[in-house]
Design a protein around this motif. Structure first.
Motif, PDB file in Angstrom:
ATOM      1  N   LYS A 203       0.987  -1.118   0.023  1.00 60.61           N
ATOM      2  CA  LYS A 203       0.136   0.086   0.066  1.00 60.61           C
ATOM      3  C   LYS A 203       0.867   1.242  -0.097  1.00 60.61           C
ATOM      4  CE  LYS A 203      -3.608   2.406   2.686  1.00 60.61           C
ATOM      5  NZ  LYS A 203      -4.532   2.459   3.761  1.00 60.61           N
ATOM      6  N   LYS A 204       1.992   1.377   0.614  1.00 58.58           N
ATOM      7  CA  LYS A 204       2.615   2.550   0.955  1.00 58.58           C
ATOM      8  C   LYS A 204       3.755   2.773   0.145  1.00 58.58           C
ATOM      9  CE  LYS A 204       0.702   2.922   5.746  1.00 58.58           C
ATOM     10  NZ  LYS A 204       0.731   3.244   7.077  1.00 58.58           N
ATOM     11  N   GLU A 205       4.546   1.713  -0.303  1.00 55.00           N
ATOM     12  CA  GLU A 205       5.886   1.757  -0.862  1.00 55.00           C
ATOM     13  C   GLU A 205       6.141   0.867  -2.263  1.00 55.00           C
ATOM     14  OE1 GLU A 205       9.391   1.069   1.828  1.00 55.00           O
ATOM     15  OE2 GLU A 205       7.703   0.876   3.547  1.00 55.00           O
ATOM     16  N   ALA A 206       5.217  -0.017  -2.518  1.00 53.26           N
ATOM     17  CA  ALA A 206       5.318  -0.872  -3.580  1.00 53.26           C
ATOM     18  C   ALA A 206       5.301  -0.073  -4.790  1.00 53.26           C
ATOM     19  CB  ALA A 206       4.463  -2.018  -3.646  1.00 53.26           C
ATOM     20  N   PHE A 207       4.693   0.737  -5.406  1.00 55.59           N
ATOM     21  CA  PHE A 207       4.220   1.373  -6.367  1.00 55.59           C
ATOM     22  C   PHE A 207       4.481   3.016  -6.313  1.00 55.59           C
ATOM     23  CE2 PHE A 207       1.355  -1.918  -5.525  1.00 55.59           C
ATOM     24  CZ  PHE A 207       1.926  -2.897  -6.904  1.00 55.59           C
ATOM     25  N   THR A 208       5.393   3.675  -7.365  1.00 55.92           N
ATOM     26  CA  THR A 208       5.938   4.761  -7.159  1.00 55.92           C
ATOM     27  C   THR A 208       5.989   5.433  -8.560  1.00 55.92           C
ATOM     28  OG1 THR A 208       8.420   4.119  -7.419  1.00 55.92           O
ATOM     29  CG2 THR A 208       7.375   4.392  -5.139  1.00 55.92           C
ATOM     30  N   GLY A 209       6.249   6.660  -8.547  1.00 56.56           N
ATOM     31  CA  GLY A 209       6.457   7.192 -10.121  1.00 56.56           C
ATOM     32  C   GLY A 209       6.420   8.723 -10.087  1.00 56.56           C
ATOM     33  N   MET A 210       6.904   9.282 -11.259  1.00 59.76           N
ATOM     34  CA  MET A 210       7.095  10.637 -11.305  1.00 59.76           C
ATOM     35  C   MET A 210       6.232  11.156 -12.569  1.00 59.76           C
ATOM     36  SD  MET A 210      10.560  12.621 -10.812  1.00 59.76           S
ATOM     37  CE  MET A 210      10.747  14.082 -10.219  1.00 59.76           C
ATOM     38  N   ASP A 228      -6.531   3.321  -3.220  1.00 60.63           N
ATOM     39  CA  ASP A 228      -5.894   3.220  -1.954  1.00 60.63           C
ATOM     40  C   ASP A 228      -4.329   2.756  -2.108  1.00 60.63           C
ATOM     41  OD1 ASP A 228      -5.931   3.096   1.056  1.00 60.63           O
ATOM     42  OD2 ASP A 228      -6.427   0.968   0.993  1.00 60.63           O
ATOM     43  N   MET A 229      -3.711   3.765  -2.669  1.00 60.60           N
ATOM     44  CA  MET A 229      -2.276   3.725  -2.844  1.00 60.60           C
ATOM     45  C   MET A 229      -1.781   4.993  -2.324  1.00 60.60           C
ATOM     46  SD  MET A 229      -2.634   1.992  -6.732  1.00 60.60           S
ATOM     47  CE  MET A 229      -0.933   1.802  -7.144  1.00 60.60           C
ATOM     48  N   GLU A 230      -0.594   4.694  -1.682  1.00 61.13           N
ATOM     49  CA  GLU A 230       0.189   5.857  -0.718  1.00 61.13           C
ATOM     50  C   GLU A 230       1.674   5.809  -1.324  1.00 61.13           C
ATOM     51  OE1 GLU A 230      -0.698   5.796   3.017  1.00 61.13           O
ATOM     52  OE2 GLU A 230      -2.640   5.347   3.186  1.00 61.13           O
ATOM     53  N   GLY A 231       2.157   5.268  -2.318  1.00 60.07           N
ATOM     54  CA  GLY A 231       3.576   5.354  -2.646  1.00 60.07           C
ATOM     55  C   GLY A 231       3.879   6.463  -3.282  1.00 60.07           C
ATOM     56  N   ARG A 232       5.320   6.767  -3.254  1.00 56.85           N
ATOM     57  CA  ARG A 232       5.955   8.062  -3.586  1.00 56.85           C
ATOM     58  C   ARG A 232       5.434   8.463  -5.047  1.00 56.85           C
ATOM     59  NH1 ARG A 232      12.200   9.579  -3.059  1.00 56.85           N
ATOM     60  NH2 ARG A 232      11.994  11.981  -3.265  1.00 56.85           N
ATOM     61  N   LEU A 233       4.709   9.468  -5.213  1.00 54.74           N
ATOM     62  CA  LEU A 233       4.453  10.019  -6.556  1.00 54.74           C
ATOM     63  C   LEU A 233       4.716  11.269  -6.715  1.00 54.74           C
ATOM     64  CD1 LEU A 233       2.681   9.600  -9.329  1.00 54.74           C
ATOM     65  CD2 LEU A 233       0.739   9.713  -8.171  1.00 54.74           C
TER      66      LEU A 233
END
Length: 476
Positions: A203-210, A228-233
């Motif tokens: 939920k918090k780290e697996a999926f990121t992007g810019m 419900d995704m909280e990864g770094r974006l």
């Protein structure tokens, strides 16, 4: 009422705003501001929103007081202490001039069947709205929107797993990462098969992007929130030093923007081996260098044809890619699958090696372009179109696949062609059959888009020349 029907109703409200001179992209952004408040109410998560700035506060007002309140609300949420609110409403302002139009949109949103929308998934509803925007040629958003069937095929074949770090360095509206999250959820009973710590990581780290474009980043944040995704974006330029945090990923899935940097300027990252103003070649370097060198990390990336054959720096970058990675598969995509885009595209599938030399031995190419019907709004791409390719891709012995579209090229054969990857297209007999001629409407839209791109480029040149002239006047 289904989500599809709700999306259509929301989209039809755009007609209300035509007299206000609002375009499709502005409308989607405006809807995002309002839908966020409504969806927070529907999900019982309004605690994050300051009292006095919630949906019920908005719905009780009318006319000019409503517009004045709405403008003040946007400013307050844009400066909120809550990071999520601040990012979504950063620099937010309304494009709606007429108070009665704002009132009609708010009341229409409030009257929709939100019970069924929640049952089907608010995230899916929002994605449907983004897809509707992309399908409207006039919006121009299609050039950033990857067709969902293509995203799903790429995700399935790359096969992201729980615990892996996934990234999209050209995130757009976050479609690839949302599809990857959905894929892993389906494999793990919505993460209930995982331990608490593992589920928390997903939920918090697996999926990121810019994402570079601020308004598109706003849509991506909303999309991630509703799933419900909280990864770094992050919002920013991946090809600048701001993108250097994106390293050591297990999976990268992306469709980088086409074209060159404005004015032909070079990237400002200092960790790329080869310098070029070609965005796709720079993104390609970012992607294969951003994977872990563990022999397992993998990527699937959409690129235009020119990346396959551009000489000079292009050939050096392809050589570097094939040395550092096993470029095992190229999918030549059909034309017309990107709304409002006439470019020819491909998907590269590769796995990072444990060393920096000689990782590519053979490249398999599947031609899904030649002798195919032209795709467009009236003949849309579906998962069924990829069925034979997917069978060939996962075959235990690829050489046993009997499909004229599926061909192998050795590394030695590619080297003899100056490392050009413009390979694998079968004999084209489409011009001999009338029924396979391009759709005239799609062809006209493609011509209009190319003319618009040429005009945009000429306008940029004119602006740069004006700046030069102005500088001369100042110095004199």
């Amino acid at each position: 009422m289904t989500n599809q029907e709700i999306v259509q109703k929301l989209w039809n409200l755009c007609n209300v705003l035509r007299d206000d001179g609002i375009n499709y992209q502005q409308y989607v952004t405006e809807l995002t501001y309002l839908l966020f408040l409504k969806m927070m109410k529907e999900q019982d998560t309004e605690a994050a929103i300051p009292e006095g700035c919630r949906w019920d506060d908005l719905i009780e007002k009318e006319g000019l007081p409503l517009k004045q309140f709405y403008q003040k609300l946007l400013l307050e949420l844009g400066s909120s202490d809550n990071k999520q609110l601040r990012l979504i409403y950063s620099d937010a302002s309304t494009s709606i001039e007429e108070p009665k139009n704002l009132e009609k949109i708010i009341k229409s949103i409030d009257a929709l069947d939100w019970y069924n929308a929640k049952e089907e998934g608010l995230g899916d509803l929002y994605e449907g709205l983004l897809e509707k925007n992309a399908s409207e040629t006039k919006s121009g958003a299609g050039q950033y929107f990857t067709p969902r069937p293509l995203i799903d095929v790429m995700v399935q074949l790359i096969d992201p797993k729980p615990g892996e770090r996934c990234n999209d360095p050209a995130a757009g509206t976050f479609g690839f990462m949302i599809a990857a999250d959905r894929y892993v959820k389906e494999k793990t009973d919505n993460y209930f098969d995982l331990e608490t710590v593992e589920a928390d990581f997903q939920k918090k780290e697996a999926f990121t992007g810019m994402e570079l474009v601020k308004d598109t980043h706003r849509l991506a944040l909303m999309n991630a929130l509703l799933h419900d995704m909280e990864g770094r974006l992050e919002q920013g330029d991946t090809l600048s030093s701001n993108g250097k945090w994106m390293k050591n990923f297990d999976v990268i899935l992306t469709n980088p923007p086409f074209g060159t940097k404005k004015g032909g300027e070079r990237v400002t990252r200092d960790d790329l081996t080869f310098e070029t103003s070609n965005k796709q070649l720079n993104f390609l370097q970012v992607i294969y260098n951003g994977l872990k060198d563990d022999g397992q990390a993998r990527a699937a990336v959409v690129i235009p044809d020119n990346v396959l054959f551009e000489s000079g720096i292009g050939a050096q970058i392809r050589r570097d890619l094939m040395n550092k990675c096993n470029l095992h598969t190229i999918l030549r995509l059909p034309t017309g699958i990107f709304y409002a885009q006439g470019v020819k595209t491909n998907v590269l599938f590769f796995t990072k090696g444990t060393t920096d030399q000689d990782n590519t031995k053979d490249v398999w190419v599947y031609d899904l372009r030649t002798n195919m019907s032209s795709f467009g709004k009236r003949n849309q791409l579906t998962m069924a179109h990829f069925e034979n390719f997917m069978k060939a891709y996962v075959a235990e012995d690829r050489s046993q696949v009997e499909d004229e579209r599926w061909n192998k090229y050795t590394r030695e054969e590619i080297a003899k062609k100056d490392d050009s990857l413009d390979i694998g297209l079968i004999a084209d007999d489409s011009l001999s059959a009338y029924e396979n001629l391009p759709d005239p409407i799609d062809s006209a839209e493609e011509a209009i888009m190319k003319l618009q791109q040429a005009m945009d480029l000429l306008n940029e040149v004119v602006e740069e020349l004006r700046e030069v002239e102005e500088d001369k006047v100042v110095t004199q």
